[in-house]
Motif scaffolding. Structure first.
Motif, mmCIF file in Angstrom:
data_model
loop_
_atom_site.group_PDB
_atom_site.id
_atom_site.type_symbol
_atom_site.label_atom_id
_atom_site.label_comp_id
_atom_site.label_asym_id
_atom_site.label_seq_id
_atom_site.Cartn_x
_atom_site.Cartn_y
_atom_site.Cartn_z
ATOM 1 N N MET A 60 0.838 -1.194 0.000
ATOM 2 C CA MET A 60 0.000 0.000 0.000
ATOM 3 C C MET A 60 0.881 1.255 0.000
ATOM 4 O O MET A 60 1.941 1.270 0.625
ATOM 5 N N SER A 61 0.451 2.296 -0.676
ATOM 6 C CA SER A 61 1.342 3.438 -0.848
ATOM 7 C C SER A 61 1.307 4.416 0.345
ATOM 8 O O SER A 61 2.201 5.223 0.482
ATOM 9 N N SER A 62 0.258 4.366 1.233
ATOM 10 C CA SER A 62 0.234 5.290 2.371
ATOM 11 C C SER A 62 1.029 4.661 3.507
ATOM 12 O O SER A 62 0.593 3.710 4.105
ATOM 13 N N LYS A 63 2.213 5.200 3.788
ATOM 14 C CA LYS A 63 3.073 4.550 4.789
ATOM 15 C C LYS A 63 3.328 5.479 5.970
ATOM 16 O O LYS A 63 4.202 5.238 6.794
ATOM 17 N N GLU A 64 2.578 6.577 6.068
ATOM 18 C CA GLU A 64 2.820 7.560 7.118
ATOM 19 C C GLU A 64 2.371 7.029 8.470
ATOM 20 O O GLU A 64 1.409 6.280 8.572
ATOM 21 N N LYS A 65 3.077 7.512 9.518
ATOM 22 C CA LYS A 65 2.690 7.162 10.881
ATOM 23 C C LYS A 65 1.505 8.034 11.316
ATOM 24 O O LYS A 65 1.466 9.234 11.023
ATOM 25 N N ASP A 66 0.575 7.432 12.023
ATOM 26 C CA ASP A 66 -0.587 8.176 12.518
ATOM 27 C C ASP A 66 -0.191 9.021 13.729
ATOM 28 O O ASP A 66 0.028 8.494 14.816
ATOM 29 N N LEU A 67 -0.133 10.354 13.505
ATOM 30 C CA LEU A 67 0.184 11.281 14.607
ATOM 31 C C LEU A 67 -0.952 12.292 14.777
ATOM 32 O O LEU A 67 -0.772 13.345 15.390
ATOM 33 N N ILE A 68 -2.122 11.977 14.194
ATOM 34 C CA ILE A 68 -3.215 12.965 14.115
ATOM 35 C C ILE A 68 -3.604 13.521 15.491
ATOM 36 O O ILE A 68 -3.870 14.705 15.640
ATOM 37 N N TYR A 69 -3.629 12.648 16.511
ATOM 38 C CA TYR A 69 -4.067 13.106 17.836
ATOM 39 C C TYR A 69 -2.897 13.202 18.817
ATOM 40 O O TYR A 69 -3.100 13.159 20.030
ATOM 41 N N SER A 70 -1.670 13.359 18.302
ATOM 42 C CA SER A 70 -0.502 13.279 19.190
ATOM 43 C C SER A 70 -0.241 14.572 19.961
ATOM 44 O O SER A 70 0.397 14.548 21.002
ATOM 45 N N SER A 71 -0.736 15.719 19.442
ATOM 46 C CA SER A 71 -0.555 16.943 20.241
ATOM 47 C C SER A 71 -1.923 17.439 20.718
ATOM 48 O O SER A 71 -2.937 17.179 20.051
ATOM 49 N N PRO A 72 -1.935 18.157 21.866
ATOM 50 C CA PRO A 72 -3.224 18.553 22.453
ATOM 51 C C PRO A 72 -4.013 19.457 21.512
ATOM 52 O O PRO A 72 -3.455 20.356 20.880
ATOM 53 N N LYS A 73 -5.327 19.192 21.395
ATOM 54 C CA LYS A 73 -6.182 20.022 20.543
ATOM 55 C C LYS A 73 -7.095 20.826 21.464
ATOM 56 O O LYS A 73 -7.616 20.280 22.445
ATOM 57 N N THR A 74 -7.325 22.112 21.110
ATOM 58 C CA THR A 74 -8.219 22.915 21.952
ATOM 59 C C THR A 74 -9.656 22.396 21.807
ATOM 60 O O THR A 74 -10.428 22.371 22.755
ATOM 61 N N ARG A 75 -9.988 21.943 20.578
ATOM 62 C CA ARG A 75 -11.322 21.380 20.354
ATOM 63 C C ARG A 75 -11.157 20.153 19.469
ATOM 64 O O ARG A 75 -10.546 20.249 18.400
ATOM 65 N N VAL A 76 -11.672 18.999 19.922
ATOM 66 C CA VAL A 76 -11.546 17.777 19.120
ATOM 67 C C VAL A 76 -12.774 17.672 18.213
ATOM 68 O O VAL A 76 -13.898 17.541 18.679
ATOM 69 N N GLU A 77 -12.532 17.780 16.905
ATOM 70 C CA GLU A 77 -13.635 17.697 15.920
ATOM 71 C C GLU A 77 -14.073 16.248 15.748
ATOM 72 O O GLU A 77 -13.273 15.330 15.953
ATOM 73 N N ASP A 78 -15.316 16.047 15.283
ATOM 74 C CA ASP A 78 -15.766 14.690 14.973
ATOM 75 C C ASP A 78 -14.858 14.078 13.903
ATOM 76 O O ASP A 78 -14.444 14.755 12.957
ATOM 77 N N PHE A 79 -14.601 12.779 14.045
ATOM 78 C CA PHE A 79 -13.709 12.066 13.141
ATOM 79 C C PHE A 79 -14.294 12.013 11.731
ATOM 80 O O PHE A 79 -15.483 11.767 11.549
ATOM 81 N N ARG A 80 -13.445 12.242 10.712
ATOM 82 C CA ARG A 80 -13.872 12.135 9.309
ATOM 83 C C ARG A 80 -12.828 11.376 8.514
ATOM 84 O O ARG A 80 -11.628 11.497 8.778
ATOM 85 N N PHE A 81 -13.301 10.616 7.513
ATOM 86 C CA PHE A 81 -12.376 9.865 6.656
ATOM 87 C C PHE A 81 -11.897 10.789 5.539
ATOM 88 O O PHE A 81 -12.285 10.661 4.385
ATOM 89 N N ASP A 82 -11.054 11.761 5.911
ATOM 90 C CA ASP A 82 -10.613 12.792 4.965
ATOM 91 C C ASP A 82 -9.174 12.528 4.496
ATOM 92 O O ASP A 82 -8.584 11.484 4.805
ATOM 93 N N ALA A 83 -8.586 13.504 3.777
ATOM 94 C CA ALA A 83 -7.257 13.319 3.180
ATOM 95 C C ALA A 83 -6.196 13.033 4.250
ATOM 96 O O ALA A 83 -5.307 12.203 4.047
#
Ligand code: GEK
Length: 244
Positions: A1-24
């Motif tokens: 598979m060509s997407s080999k990036e590590k998932d760091l989406i939630y690794s730093s504190p967010k002021t507001r956590v948005e609902d999860f979306r299957f986006d880019a």
């Protein structure tokens, strides 16, 4: 598979956590995210391949509903023995479908695979021998789940199967706490921090609504499946096979 990036989406504190979306952003890290978050994901994908070898029938359609990047579609494409089958892989996320198409194009196989963007609730399924709902039903609004399973059962030819994998909910709060703790330990062992686990949970809780195992079995019975058995469970994640 060509997407080999590590998932760091939630690794730093967010002021507001948005609902999860299957986006880019999710597409880029999806293989890493699902492997580090869903216990048994690789086993389930491999087994879907094996099941397609056993159950795909000549001249029928194979549906991968909520295909994401096409892991289950590709496993089936590599394993189907039956002749003249067609895999139809559907997802309502434009970004997922675009990337899935790239993955499908990268492999040649005798069984064609058509990737399309669409809502699986609106899909007119027919003449199917294998239908896969691999961790997708939990994202469908609970009031539409029975209708979708009814449509799936109607679309299957005799002897056709549905593979249904889901996160499950346990009505016993003691058991639920235990399964959640074991799952969180699994995520920690795979390198997710407590902050990442907590922010992901906040993002997903409005969009993903697990059912109890008995609710799934009841829905399948009501849809007209003659046989249904869980074949895999690890913590609060399971997969079952329903045979028409
Ligand atoms: C895998 N099966 O890797 N119509 C079409 N697609 C939908 C809909 C809908 N109504 N709702 C959600 N989706 C994959 C993993 S992920 C599970 C499936 C997860 C899609 C959504 O866009 C996403 O790609 C997928 O269902 C769920 O075997 O990430 O936990």
């Amino acid at each position: 598979m060509s997407s080999k990036e590590k998932d760091l989406i939630y690794s730093s504190p967010k002021t507001r956590v948005e609902d999860f979306r299957f986006d880019a952003q999710v597409v880029e890290v999806f293989p890493d995210m699902i492997k580090r978050s869903v216990p048994g994901y690789s086993t389930i994908i491999e087994t879907i391949g094996q099941l397609s070898a056993r159950y795909a029938q000549d001249d029928t359609n194979i549906y991968d509903l909520g295909c994401s990047l096409g892991a289950a579609s590709l496993a089936m494409r590599q394993n189907i023995i039956a002749d003249n089958c067609k895999i139809i892989s559907i997802d309502n996320s434009k970004e997922m479908v675009e990337r899935c198409q790239i993955h499908v194009n990268a492999f040649k196989a005798k069984t064609p695979c058509m990737v399309k963007q669409g809502d699986i609730l609106a899909e007119d399924m027919h003449n199917a021998s294998v239908i896969v709902l691999n961790f997708t039903l939990q994202f469908i609004a609970p009031q539409h789940r029975q209708t979708l399973l009814n449509n799936i059962a109607k679309a299957l030819v005799p002897g056709g199967i549905l593979v249904l994998s889901e996160k499950i909910y346990d009505e016993d709060p003691v058991c639920m706490d235990l399964l959640n703790d074991l799952h969180h330990n699994f995520k920690r062992a795979n390198g997710y921090s407590d902050l990442e686990i907590a922010q992901k949970r906040a993002a997903i809780e409005n969009v993903m609504k697990p059912d109890h195992l008995n609710t799934h079995l009841q829905h399948l019975h009501e849809a007209g499946f003659s046989h249904a058995t869980p074949w895999f469970q690890c913590f609060n994640f399971f997969s079952l096979i329903a045979i028409k």
